[in-house]
Enzyme design. Structure first.
Site, PDB file in Angstrom:
ATOM      1  N   ASP A   1      -5.675   3.024  -4.346  1.00  0.00           N
ATOM      2  CA  ASP A   1      -6.839   2.518  -3.408  1.00  0.00           C
ATOM      3  C   ASP A   1      -7.196   3.897  -2.466  1.00  0.00           C
ATOM      4  O   ASP A   1      -8.451   4.483  -1.835  1.00  0.00           O
ATOM      5  CB  ASP A   1      -7.089   1.028  -2.286  1.00  0.00           C
ATOM      6  CG  ASP A   1      -5.806   1.151  -1.257  1.00  0.00           C
ATOM      7  OD1 ASP A   1      -4.916   1.112  -1.010  1.00  0.00           O
ATOM      8  OD2 ASP A   1      -5.874  -0.092  -0.621  1.00  0.00           O
TER       9      ASP A   1
ATOM     10  N   SER B   1       0.856  -0.973   0.242  1.00  0.00           N
ATOM     11  CA  SER B   1      -0.166   0.111  -0.023  1.00  0.00           C
ATOM     12  C   SER B   1       0.524   1.164   0.073  1.00  0.00           C
ATOM     13  O   SER B   1       1.432   1.724  -1.124  1.00  0.00           O
ATOM     14  CB  SER B   1      -1.496  -0.465   1.291  1.00  0.00           C
ATOM     15  OG  SER B   1      -1.748   0.849   0.978  1.00  0.00           O
TER      16      SER B   1
ATOM     17  N   ASP C   1      -2.021   6.184  -4.325  1.00  0.00           N
ATOM     18  CA  ASP C   1      -0.492   5.684  -3.447  1.00  0.00           C
ATOM     19  C   ASP C   1      -0.423   4.562  -4.333  1.00  0.00           C
ATOM     20  O   ASP C   1      -0.838   3.993  -5.224  1.00  0.00           O
ATOM     21  CB  ASP C   1      -1.442   5.342  -2.021  1.00  0.00           C
ATOM     22  CG  ASP C   1      -2.254   4.454  -1.888  1.00  0.00           C
ATOM     23  OD1 ASP C   1      -3.178   4.194  -2.452  1.00  0.00           O
ATOM     24  OD2 ASP C   1      -2.175   3.486  -1.122  1.00  0.00           O
TER      25      ASP C   1
ATOM     26  N   ASP D   1      -0.939   1.672  -4.698  1.00  0.00           N
ATOM     27  CA  ASP D   1      -1.979   0.098  -4.968  1.00  0.00           C
ATOM     28  C   ASP D   1      -2.881   0.566  -5.281  1.00  0.00           C
ATOM     29  O   ASP D   1      -3.730   0.327  -5.893  1.00  0.00           O
ATOM     30  CB  ASP D   1      -1.597  -0.542  -3.589  1.00  0.00           C
ATOM     31  CG  ASP D   1      -2.720  -0.229  -2.650  1.00  0.00           C
ATOM     32  OD1 ASP D   1      -2.509   1.022  -2.800  1.00  0.00           O
ATOM     33  OD2 ASP D   1      -2.838  -0.800  -2.052  1.00  0.00           O
TER      34      ASP D   1
END
Length: 560
Positions: free
Chosen positions: A303, A144, A299, A301
């Site tokens: 999400d 993340s 970010d 990833d």
């Protein structure tokens, strides 16, 4: 139980040790502290799966840790009645692609059809693929928004949500009986691909995900006049965000070039988290030159989504996750009321640590606001409940303070691409009324009162870090404070208790006189206590003063 030194020796002498890790092990030979740090404990399989620093050892993310975790997931899936099929994705982090392929090999060798995205894609695209391909599990290799030295192994259930606590517990129990080298079935990636045991996720799945996001438009205005600066922070968001913005008709779209290409070293933002100013600093410098309507950052990833807007004083204001959450909640509600698309008995969902400002806004529009435990999977579960009742249309919007937003049931996780679409529509809506999003949030404060929120984190280190964190929570339960920051504690909610209406969770909430709140929660993936602070007052100055008092009280409260 073997000591750190014994584990070190067993890894060093094992013939199956990955060659890339041999040099690192050799360099640790005479460093007892490094050996203890790398082998003194095992990465815990928690609410977000595994997450840790890259390197050799049981307390690190490496190929052997990943294979062991993949074997446990395979064992878990094979003992259920769920489809023996998995979707796998990965982001731009160091070793992400390799870890994804190793995961696919282990699953395929265990009789599970492994469907792998052919290139890095956002986490929400993985959540979508799980359901679109009727998978029993999904796995995304990502850490993340953590710093570059981290990577992780995030597991999703068949519903597209991050794995439930019961699933997490079962995999964690299976892991206890697995070594890092023996009884792990794997094979050659190319051979398994030729055999059809590993398959590439087709382009049609990604296209369908983007179509689902586009279907969530609430206004359908002309957005060609909107100007945007966007940074994927060297992560996985660029392809999907660019495609969405093109589909929205946005012509004035500028990439932060230094952060445009996938790069797990994150050379310009060591902490690639759009929640913090440092990560958005390059984008803000573009804003000073280009003067866009929005600066958007996702970010690694994709999400989470951060945003900065003109502040009306010649500069740019970074909005908090809570501010964006209540802005979007208000925007979606007022728009759907005005255009006649508001469903009967509408539902919005947020978490116990998100701003209390959501309550009066939801009440104003007659929307039921549900609060869940921290973690977007619990918001996803609420969508699933509405779907099982035959009324998925009741779901309007979900958000959490950590920059996660979702306005549809296409995925069951926070969706940075969905957030970009909503932000563009909302900015255009207010622009047509002569307002910026900065002016819009200030107007909400004037209407509902000032809610100032912040988060403080306290990390524990060393082999006993998790134990030390547990002891700190135990102290707070056994000897709770009667006042915090000289504000009387009016109510304590222990979310381990059975009467909260939520699943048991290691969280303590302290309600304070005057509407302030402090919530303490251990991280699910690392030895860190997170404290969520909330202050409410009639003016901004009063709310900020209360928030600063709460900040100063954190260390004494934890005896840190």
């Amino acid at each position: 139980m073997k000591s750190a030194q014994e584990l070190f020796e067993s890894w060093r002498s094992h013939p199956a040790l990955d060659s890339a890790l041999q040099t690192e092990l050799a360099s640790m030979q005479n460093n007892a502290a490094s050996i203890e740090d790398a082998f003194g404990c095992t990465l815990a399989f928690g609410t977000g799966g595994l997450r840790g620093i890259l390197g050799v050892g049981t307390n690190r993310m490496n190929v052997h840790v990943v294979r062991r975790a993949a074997q446990a997931v395979a064992d878990y899936l094979n003992e259920t009645s769920l489809p023996k099929r998995a979707a796998i994705g990965y982001d731009s982090r160091i070793n992400s692609e390799r870890f994804a392929r190793e995961t696919a090999c282990v699953l395929a060798a265990n009789g599970i059809e492994a469907n792998l995205y052919p290139r890095l894609e956002p986490v929400p695209a993985l959540s979508y693929a799980v359901r679109a391909l009727s998978c029993g599990v999904g796995i995304c290799i990502t850490a993340s928004h953590n710093p570059a030295q981290y990577n992780g192994f995030k597991v999703y259930g068949a519903d597209g949500c991050q794995l439930t606590p019961s699933g997490v517990s079962r995999i964690a129990a299976i892991l206890e009986n697995h070594s890092y080298f023996e009884a792990i079935r794997t094979g050659s990636f190319d051979a398994l691909l030729r055999a059809g045991s590993i398959r590439w996720i087709p382009e049609a799945i990604l296209n369908a995900y983007l179509d689902a996001v586009l279907s969530l438009r609430v206004r359908h205005d002309d957005l060609s006049g909107l100007s945007i600066v966007y940074t994927p922070l060297n992560g996985s968001g660029r392809e999907c965000v660019e495609r969405i913005c093109r589909a929205l008709g946005i012509r004035n779209f500028t990439l932060v070039s230094e952060q445009a290409k996938p790069d797990g070293h994150f050379p310009t933002c060591p902490y690639p988290n759009p929640e913090i100013r440092e990560a958005m600093a390059l984008g803000l410098s573009y804003c000073e030159r280009l003067r866009p309507d929005l600066l958007i950052g996702t970010d690694p990833d994709c999400d989470r989504c951060g945003v900065a807007v003109p502040d009306g004083k010649g500069s740019y204001r970074l909005l908090t996750g809570n501010e964006v959450g209540v802005l979007l909640l208000d925007f979606i509600c007022q728009t759907r009321q005005s255009n006649g698309t508001m469903p009967q008995n509408p539902v919005a969902v947020t978490t116990i640590v998100s701003t209390d400002m959501a309550d009066p806004i939801a009440a104003h529009y007659g929307v039921e606001l549900r609060r869940t435990l921290t973690g977007f999977k619990f918001i996803g579960e609420q969508i699933g409940l509405l779907e099982s009742e035959g009324h998925p249309e009741r779901f309007l919007f979900g958000f959490e303070e950590s920059y996660g937003y979702l306005s549809g049931s296409h995925v069951r996780d926070k969706d940075g691409v969905n957030a970009v679409l909503l932000l563009c529509e909302m900015a255009s809506f207010y622009q047509s009324r002569g307002m910026t999003l900065s002016g819009a949030i200030d107007a909400l404060y004037e209407t509902y009162g000032y809610y100032c929120c912040a988060q403080e984190s306290f990390a524990f280190s060393g082999a006993s870090a998790m134990q030390d964190m547990t002891h700190c929570m135990q102290r707070l339960r056994e000897n709770p404070p009667t006042e915090i920051a000289a504000l009387p504690v009016t109510k304590i909610t222990d979310y381990l208790a059975p009467d909260t209406g939520l699943p048991a969770s290691d969280v303590l909430e302290f309600r304070l006189h005057g509407g302030c709140k402090l919530t303490v929660r251990p991280s699910g993936t690392e030895p860190k206590l997170k404290l969520y602070l909330s202050a409410q007052a009639g003016t901004q100055a009063e709310a900020e003063a209360l928030l600063n008092r709460l900040r100063a009280a954190c260390k004494p409260l934890l005896r840190f």
